[in-house]
Design a protein around this motif. Sequence first.
Motif, PDB file in Angstrom:
ATOM      1  N   MET A 127      25.690  40.604  41.277  1.00  0.00           N
ATOM      2  CA  MET A 127      26.732  40.995  40.796  1.00  0.00           C
ATOM      3  C   MET A 127      27.503  41.865  41.992  1.00  0.00           C
ATOM      4  O   MET A 127      28.743  41.944  42.244  1.00  0.00           O
ATOM      5  CB  MET A 127      26.697  41.897  39.731  1.00  0.00           C
ATOM      6  N   GLY A 128      26.587  42.899  42.777  1.00  0.00           N
ATOM      7  CA  GLY A 128      27.324  43.742  43.732  1.00  0.00           C
ATOM      8  C   GLY A 128      27.766  42.455  45.160  1.00  0.00           C
ATOM      9  O   GLY A 128      29.170  42.851  45.451  1.00  0.00           O
ATOM     10  N   TRP A 129      26.911  41.580  45.253  1.00  0.00           N
ATOM     11  CA  TRP A 129      27.387  40.575  46.356  1.00  0.00           C
ATOM     12  C   TRP A 129      28.747  40.085  45.903  1.00  0.00           C
ATOM     13  O   TRP A 129      29.699  39.814  46.736  1.00  0.00           O
ATOM     14  CB  TRP A 129      26.249  39.658  46.409  1.00  0.00           C
ATOM     15  N   TYR A 130      28.931  39.476  44.641  1.00  0.00           N
ATOM     16  CA  TYR A 130      29.962  38.834  43.986  1.00  0.00           C
ATOM     17  C   TYR A 130      31.233  39.794  44.262  1.00  0.00           C
ATOM     18  O   TYR A 130      32.507  39.426  44.597  1.00  0.00           O
ATOM     19  CB  TYR A 130      29.666  38.213  42.537  1.00  0.00           C
ATOM     20  N   MET A 131      30.995  40.858  43.678  1.00  0.00           N
ATOM     21  CA  MET A 131      32.262  41.955  43.451  1.00  0.00           C
ATOM     22  C   MET A 131      32.752  42.245  44.691  1.00  0.00           C
ATOM     23  O   MET A 131      33.708  42.698  44.967  1.00  0.00           O
ATOM     24  CB  MET A 131      31.714  43.002  42.628  1.00  0.00           C
ATOM     25  N   ILE A 132      31.767  42.522  45.830  1.00  0.00           N
ATOM     26  CA  ILE A 132      32.087  42.955  47.109  1.00  0.00           C
ATOM     27  C   ILE A 132      33.212  41.832  47.546  1.00  0.00           C
ATOM     28  O   ILE A 132      34.234  42.157  48.588  1.00  0.00           O
ATOM     29  CB  ILE A 132      30.938  43.447  47.999  1.00  0.00           C
ATOM     30  N   GLN A 133      32.723  40.413  47.586  1.00  0.00           N
ATOM     31  CA  GLN A 133      33.791  39.461  48.052  1.00  0.00           C
ATOM     32  C   GLN A 133      34.990  39.603  47.265  1.00  0.00           C
ATOM     33  O   GLN A 133      36.114  38.952  47.904  1.00  0.00           O
ATOM     34  CB  GLN A 133      33.204  38.144  47.671  1.00  0.00           C
ATOM     35  N   THR A 134      34.992  39.972  46.002  1.00  0.00           N
ATOM     36  CA  THR A 134      36.245  39.936  45.026  1.00  0.00           C
ATOM     37  C   THR A 134      37.267  41.043  45.648  1.00  0.00           C
ATOM     38  O   THR A 134      38.342  40.731  45.796  1.00  0.00           O
ATOM     39  CB  THR A 134      35.851  40.073  43.420  1.00  0.00           C
ATOM     40  N   ARG A 135      36.511  41.957  46.117  1.00  0.00           N
ATOM     41  CA  ARG A 135      37.254  43.132  46.575  1.00  0.00           C
ATOM     42  C   ARG A 135      37.824  42.701  47.963  1.00  0.00           C
ATOM     43  O   ARG A 135      39.151  42.924  48.203  1.00  0.00           O
ATOM     44  CB  ARG A 135      36.463  44.548  46.893  1.00  0.00           C
ATOM     45  N   ASP A 136      37.194  42.095  48.814  1.00  0.00           N
ATOM     46  CA  ASP A 136      37.758  41.567  49.920  1.00  0.00           C
ATOM     47  C   ASP A 136      38.752  40.825  50.007  1.00  0.00           C
ATOM     48  O   ASP A 136      39.387  40.554  50.822  1.00  0.00           O
ATOM     49  CB  ASP A 136      36.386  41.192  50.851  1.00  0.00           C
ATOM     50  N   GLU A 137      38.385  39.725  48.985  1.00  0.00           N
ATOM     51  CA  GLU A 137      39.526  38.411  48.894  1.00  0.00           C
ATOM     52  C   GLU A 137      40.625  38.820  48.209  1.00  0.00           C
ATOM     53  O   GLU A 137      41.819  38.456  48.476  1.00  0.00           O
ATOM     54  CB  GLU A 137      38.493  37.282  48.378  1.00  0.00           C
ATOM     55  N   LEU A 138      40.504  39.548  47.103  1.00  0.00           N
ATOM     56  CA  LEU A 138      41.622  39.624  46.248  1.00  0.00           C
ATOM     57  C   LEU A 138      42.210  41.345  46.313  1.00  0.00           C
ATOM     58  O   LEU A 138      43.099  41.569  45.564  1.00  0.00           O
ATOM     59  CB  LEU A 138      40.983  39.460  44.791  1.00  0.00           C
ATOM     60  N   GLY A 139      41.462  42.200  47.088  1.00  0.00           N
ATOM     61  CA  GLY A 139      41.832  43.365  46.980  1.00  0.00           C
ATOM     62  C   GLY A 139      41.540  44.316  45.525  1.00  0.00           C
ATOM     63  O   GLY A 139      42.316  45.457  45.428  1.00  0.00           O
ATOM     64  N   ILE A 140      40.539  43.907  44.741  1.00  0.00           N
ATOM     65  CA  ILE A 140      40.449  44.437  43.648  1.00  0.00           C
ATOM     66  C   ILE A 140      39.304  45.610  43.876  1.00  0.00           C
ATOM     67  O   ILE A 140      38.264  45.102  44.395  1.00  0.00           O
ATOM     68  CB  ILE A 140      39.745  43.582  42.487  1.00  0.00           C
ATOM     69  N   PRO A 141      39.624  46.937  43.568  1.00  0.00           N
ATOM     70  CA  PRO A 141      38.905  47.806  43.738  1.00  0.00           C
ATOM     71  C   PRO A 141      37.452  47.433  43.238  1.00  0.00           C
ATOM     72  O   PRO A 141      37.454  47.288  41.863  1.00  0.00           O
ATOM     73  CB  PRO A 141      39.366  49.014  43.264  1.00  0.00           C
ATOM     74  N   LEU A 142      36.360  47.972  43.570  1.00  0.00           N
ATOM     75  CA  LEU A 142      35.056  47.858  42.713  1.00  0.00           C
ATOM     76  C   LEU A 142      34.794  48.944  41.619  1.00  0.00           C
ATOM     77  O   LEU A 142      34.346  48.463  40.718  1.00  0.00           O
ATOM     78  CB  LEU A 142      33.760  48.397  43.915  1.00  0.00           C
ATOM     79  N   ASN A 143      35.759  49.909  41.406  1.00  0.00           N
ATOM     80  CA  ASN A 143      35.803  50.738  40.185  1.00  0.00           C
ATOM     81  C   ASN A 143      36.677  50.151  39.269  1.00  0.00           C
ATOM     82  O   ASN A 143      36.811  50.926  38.042  1.00  0.00           O
ATOM     83  CB  ASN A 143      35.988  52.296  40.469  1.00  0.00           C
ATOM     84  N   ASN A 144      37.473  48.920  39.348  1.00  0.00           N
ATOM     85  CA  ASN A 144      38.374  48.464  38.376  1.00  0.00           C
ATOM     86  C   ASN A 144      37.571  47.188  37.706  1.00  0.00           C
ATOM     87  O   ASN A 144      37.637  45.988  38.182  1.00  0.00           O
ATOM     88  CB  ASN A 144      39.435  47.808  39.157  1.00  0.00           C
ATOM     89  N   ALA A 145      36.836  48.028  36.871  1.00  0.00           N
ATOM     90  CA  ALA A 145      36.072  47.147  35.936  1.00  0.00           C
ATOM     91  C   ALA A 145      36.891  45.769  35.156  1.00  0.00           C
ATOM     92  O   ALA A 145      36.294  44.809  35.068  1.00  0.00           O
ATOM     93  CB  ALA A 145      35.273  47.632  34.693  1.00  0.00           C
ATOM     94  N   ARG A 146      37.906  46.071  34.795  1.00  0.00           N
ATOM     95  CA  ARG A 146      39.061  45.050  34.124  1.00  0.00           C
ATOM     96  C   ARG A 146      39.203  43.822  35.082  1.00  0.00           C
ATOM     97  O   ARG A 146      38.839  43.041  34.543  1.00  0.00           O
ATOM     98  CB  ARG A 146      40.038  45.810  33.586  1.00  0.00           C
ATOM     99  N   ASN A 147      39.836  44.287  36.064  1.00  0.00           N
ATOM    100  CA  ASN A 147      40.047  43.100  36.932  1.00  0.00           C
ATOM    101  C   ASN A 147      39.037  42.354  37.649  1.00  0.00           C
ATOM    102  O   ASN A 147      39.006  41.268  37.892  1.00  0.00           O
ATOM    103  CB  ASN A 147      41.367  43.487  37.835  1.00  0.00           C
ATOM    104  N   GLN A 148      37.962  43.266  38.047  1.00  0.00           N
ATOM    105  CA  GLN A 148      36.811  42.642  38.357  1.00  0.00           C
ATOM    106  C   GLN A 148      36.035  41.710  37.464  1.00  0.00           C
ATOM    107  O   GLN A 148      35.651  40.585  37.779  1.00  0.00           O
ATOM    108  CB  GLN A 148      35.563  43.551  38.897  1.00  0.00           C
ATOM    109  N   TYR A 149      36.030  42.151  36.272  1.00  0.00           N
ATOM    110  CA  TYR A 149      35.655  41.381  35.116  1.00  0.00           C
ATOM    111  C   TYR A 149      36.518  39.914  35.229  1.00  0.00           C
ATOM    112  O   TYR A 149      35.925  38.774  35.005  1.00  0.00           O
ATOM    113  CB  TYR A 149      35.448  41.768  33.938  1.00  0.00           C
ATOM    114  N   LEU A 150      37.936  40.122  35.326  1.00  0.00           N
ATOM    115  CA  LEU A 150      38.540  38.950  35.194  1.00  0.00           C
ATOM    116  C   LEU A 150      38.322  37.986  36.209  1.00  0.00           C
ATOM    117  O   LEU A 150      38.360  36.459  35.861  1.00  0.00           O
ATOM    118  CB  LEU A 150      40.070  39.109  34.975  1.00  0.00           C
TER     119      LEU A 150
END
Length: 194
Positions: A127-150
Amino acid sequence: MSRPLRALTLLLLLAACGNPNFKAPRNLDNACSIVKQRPSYLNAFKKTERKYGVPVAVQMAMIYQESKFIGNNRTPHQYKLGVIPVGRQSSAFGYSQALDATWKEYRRKTGKLRARRDDIDDATDFMGWYMIQTRDELGIPLNNARNQYLAYHDGRTGFRRGTYKSKPWLIRIAGEVGDRAVMYDAQLRSCRKI
């Protein structure tokens, strides 16, 4: 102790070690209760937070939504004509409900070829690996659970295209994930676990 008794004791110990506890902890609305029952969970969450920066409460909220903390969780079966089983809804499995293809990519890119989706340490690392890529690609902060989940549910490409916008149920659930992360964070602070 007699030789047969020692052998039986050893066999029982080995059997206990080989049978992981995949049942959900009790009281899933209380983060302190969860980590008290399963200290190994808190260790895994903290390790992932140190490695990737994903807050413990965000990881917990997403795992709650994905698997309710059941390590061998699978999606339900699909049925044809209401009675003939034709397979599962998807290949999602484990704490993180990672799909086969995404899990394979994770193992290949991280070199964790023995990683298992039903292992809490591997699931949180995924999950950390996936979410860090999401932050880097989409700019979604790691503490934004709503958008990270989407982005986790619909994939980063789906999030970029806005596929979730036509799914009111998913938007509602993502809001619940965000609320749960806030609740878990406050609870963990009150019991001094973070």
